[in-house]
Design an enzyme around this catalytic site. Sequence first.
Site, PDB file in Angstrom:
ATOM      1  N   GLU A  93       5.968 -41.705   7.925  1.00 51.22           N
ATOM      2  CA  GLU A  93       5.748 -42.912   8.726  1.00 51.22           C
ATOM      3  C   GLU A  93       6.728 -42.980   9.892  1.00 51.22           C
ATOM      4  OE1 GLU A  93       6.456 -46.306   6.321  1.00 51.22           O
ATOM      5  OE2 GLU A  93       5.083 -45.641   4.760  1.00 51.22           O
ATOM      6  N   CYS A 106      11.329 -45.907  15.423  1.00 49.52           N
ATOM      7  CA  CYS A 106      12.016 -45.690  14.155  1.00 49.52           C
ATOM      8  C   CYS A 106      11.406 -44.466  13.495  1.00 49.52           C
ATOM      9  CB  CYS A 106      11.841 -46.931  13.279  1.00 49.52           C
ATOM     10  SG  CYS A 106      12.442 -46.718  11.602  1.00 49.52           S
ATOM     11  N   CYS A 113      12.664 -39.380  -0.464  1.00 47.28           N
ATOM     12  CA  CYS A 113      14.121 -39.580  -0.423  1.00 47.28           C
ATOM     13  C   CYS A 113      14.647 -39.455  -1.844  1.00 47.28           C
ATOM     14  CB  CYS A 113      14.423 -40.984   0.116  1.00 47.28           C
ATOM     15  SG  CYS A 113      16.183 -41.339   0.337  1.00 47.28           S
ATOM     16  N   CYS A 117      17.632 -45.890  -3.978  1.00 47.52           N
ATOM     17  CA  CYS A 117      17.911 -47.328  -3.804  1.00 47.52           C
ATOM     18  C   CYS A 117      16.804 -48.131  -4.498  1.00 47.52           C
ATOM     19  CB  CYS A 117      18.000 -47.686  -2.320  1.00 47.52           C
ATOM     20  SG  CYS A 117      19.339 -46.833  -1.470  1.00 47.52           S
ATOM     21  N   CYS A 120      13.730 -49.847  -2.570  1.00 49.79           N
ATOM     22  CA  CYS A 120      13.108 -49.110  -1.462  1.00 49.79           C
ATOM     23  C   CYS A 120      11.889 -48.320  -1.937  1.00 49.79           C
ATOM     24  CB  CYS A 120      14.133 -48.171  -0.835  1.00 49.79           C
ATOM     25  SG  CYS A 120      13.481 -47.197   0.523  1.00 49.79           S
ATOM     26  N   CYS A 334       9.882 -49.746   5.064  1.00 53.11           N
ATOM     27  CA  CYS A 334      10.090 -48.340   4.717  1.00 53.11           C
ATOM     28  C   CYS A 334       9.209 -47.838   3.587  1.00 53.11           C
ATOM     29  CB  CYS A 334      11.512 -48.134   4.227  1.00 53.11           C
ATOM     30  SG  CYS A 334      12.719 -48.859   5.260  1.00 53.11           S
TER      31      CYS A 334
HETATM   32  N1  SAH Z   1      18.497 -43.892   4.177  1.00 54.69           N
HETATM   33  C1  SAH Z   1      18.934 -44.671   5.277  1.00 54.69           C
HETATM   34  C2  SAH Z   1      17.844 -45.121   6.226  1.00 54.69           C
HETATM   35  C3  SAH Z   1      16.522 -45.571   5.677  1.00 54.69           C
HETATM   36  S1  SAH Z   1      16.168 -47.193   5.202  1.00 54.69           S
HETATM   37  C4  SAH Z   1      19.725 -45.857   4.803  1.00 54.69           C
HETATM   38  O1  SAH Z   1      19.852 -46.039   3.605  1.00 54.69           O
HETATM   39  O2  SAH Z   1      20.280 -46.564   5.631  1.00 54.69           O
HETATM   40  C5  SAH Z   1      16.482 -48.333   6.482  1.00 54.69           C
HETATM   41  C6  SAH Z   1      17.021 -49.652   5.948  1.00 54.69           C
HETATM   42  O3  SAH Z   1      16.021 -50.413   5.242  1.00 54.69           O
HETATM   43  C7  SAH Z   1      18.163 -49.458   4.964  1.00 54.69           C
HETATM   44  O4  SAH Z   1      19.150 -50.419   5.222  1.00 54.69           O
HETATM   45  C8  SAH Z   1      17.483 -49.727   3.638  1.00 54.69           C
HETATM   46  O5  SAH Z   1      18.424 -50.054   2.653  1.00 54.69           O
HETATM   47  C9  SAH Z   1      16.529 -50.843   3.999  1.00 54.69           C
HETATM   48  N2  SAH Z   1      15.421 -51.052   3.067  1.00 54.69           N
HETATM   49  C10 SAH Z   1      14.752 -50.154   2.329  1.00 54.69           C
HETATM   50  N3  SAH Z   1      13.786 -50.741   1.601  1.00 54.69           N
HETATM   51  C11 SAH Z   1      13.840 -52.041   1.901  1.00 54.69           C
HETATM   52  C12 SAH Z   1      13.084 -53.180   1.481  1.00 54.69           C
HETATM   53  N4  SAH Z   1      12.113 -53.080   0.576  1.00 54.69           N
HETATM   54  N5  SAH Z   1      13.418 -54.383   2.010  1.00 54.69           N
HETATM   55  C13 SAH Z   1      14.411 -54.483   2.908  1.00 54.69           C
HETATM   56  N6  SAH Z   1      15.138 -53.474   3.351  1.00 54.69           N
HETATM   57  C14 SAH Z   1      14.870 -52.249   2.845  1.00 54.69           C
END
Ligand code: SAH
Length: 345
Positions: A93, A106, A113, A117, A120, A334
């Site tokens: 994406e 973006c 990944c 987290c 995510c 994301c």
């Molecule tokens: N791996 C990198 C970049 C990808 S995610 C990182 O961790 O920064 C980009 C941002 O979106 C990160 O801050 C991530 O923690 C956040 N993110 C991911 N899933 C999310 C969700 N469901 N709601 C809000 N923020 C989210």
Amino acid sequence: MIQKDIKSMELARVKEEIGQLGEKPFRAVQIYEWLHKKLCGSFDEMTNISRSLREKCKESFSLCTLHAVECLESEEDGTCKFLFRLPDGNVIESVLMRYRHGNSVCISSQVGCRMGCRFCASTLSGLVRNLMPSEMLEQVYQIQKITGERVSNIVVMGMGEPFDNYDNLVTFLRMVSDGNGLNISGRNVTVSTCGITPRIRQFAEEGFTANLALSLHAPKDADREGLMPVARMYPLAQVMEALDDYYKITKRRLTFEYSLIAGVNDSAGQAGELARLVKGKNCLVNLIPVNEVRERDFKRSDPRNIQNFKNILEKNGINVTIRREMGSDINAACGQLRKSYMDGR
Ligand code: SAH
């Protein structure tokens, strides 16, 4: 013969390769400009290159191209979400955000990944593979071609952890900032990381002035570890020290991303701790109401709580914004669009 991925090569590398084909270095500059400035899709379009060199190139090199399988435009704010198919069939994406100061893309840095987290969607099926520099560039190039609009900013905040694909990330950044390519300076690039400390330190020494965003999401290790497994490896004290050093070297304002989850990280006490953690730094705290992911039971904090959290930070003199919701009508969080595409197949 295996064809080499010429779109992943910096100019110096293209010069070597073209030299090996018995051609002069200025030919490499011409080819590089065709690929990275004029965004040309085939060697046959390179009209100032001789037919015989074009034929040699076709034999020696592959031209990585992404295909848009879906483009969704938000009716709310013009944000566009793209689902691209890679040469090997995987999908990723990218998002185009239109701001008054210009267009920002973006991009994804990996297919899937492995950081895990908890909130995510990108990490739900693990890491499939790293993206090549060409595949990162192509996300930007295809969006420019499809929309006919110039891209002025890049954020590496899509699917994947950019510092888990470090070498390709750095090559990509060198290539987008090259004057023979898009010529987008580091100042207009933001890399978002979950906090891989040694890579933050290494990145500071690369000579970019890229902006760095840290996905913080909790001000204390114990809470952070519950949300982000990577926090067990790199405690906050170490991460913050690396960020301070990054700032000393680059002088770029730091961003802390903080996704607010009801009852998990949105209390007044946590706002106070967050304020103490970042006080005195030249930074911005970006509060993101968490996007609810079907497979996870996290709920978004309610608007009153979000405002209260923001007020506490502001009272402590911290710069803070609540991320403007862009494209929430088009599954722009994301990994969500890819997930629904894969599930639907
Ligand atoms: N791996 C990198 C970049 C990808 S995610 C990182 O961790 O920064 C980009 C941002 O979106 C990160 O801050 C991530 O923690 C956040 N993110 C991911 N899933 C999310 C969700 N469901 N709601 C809000 N923020 C989210």
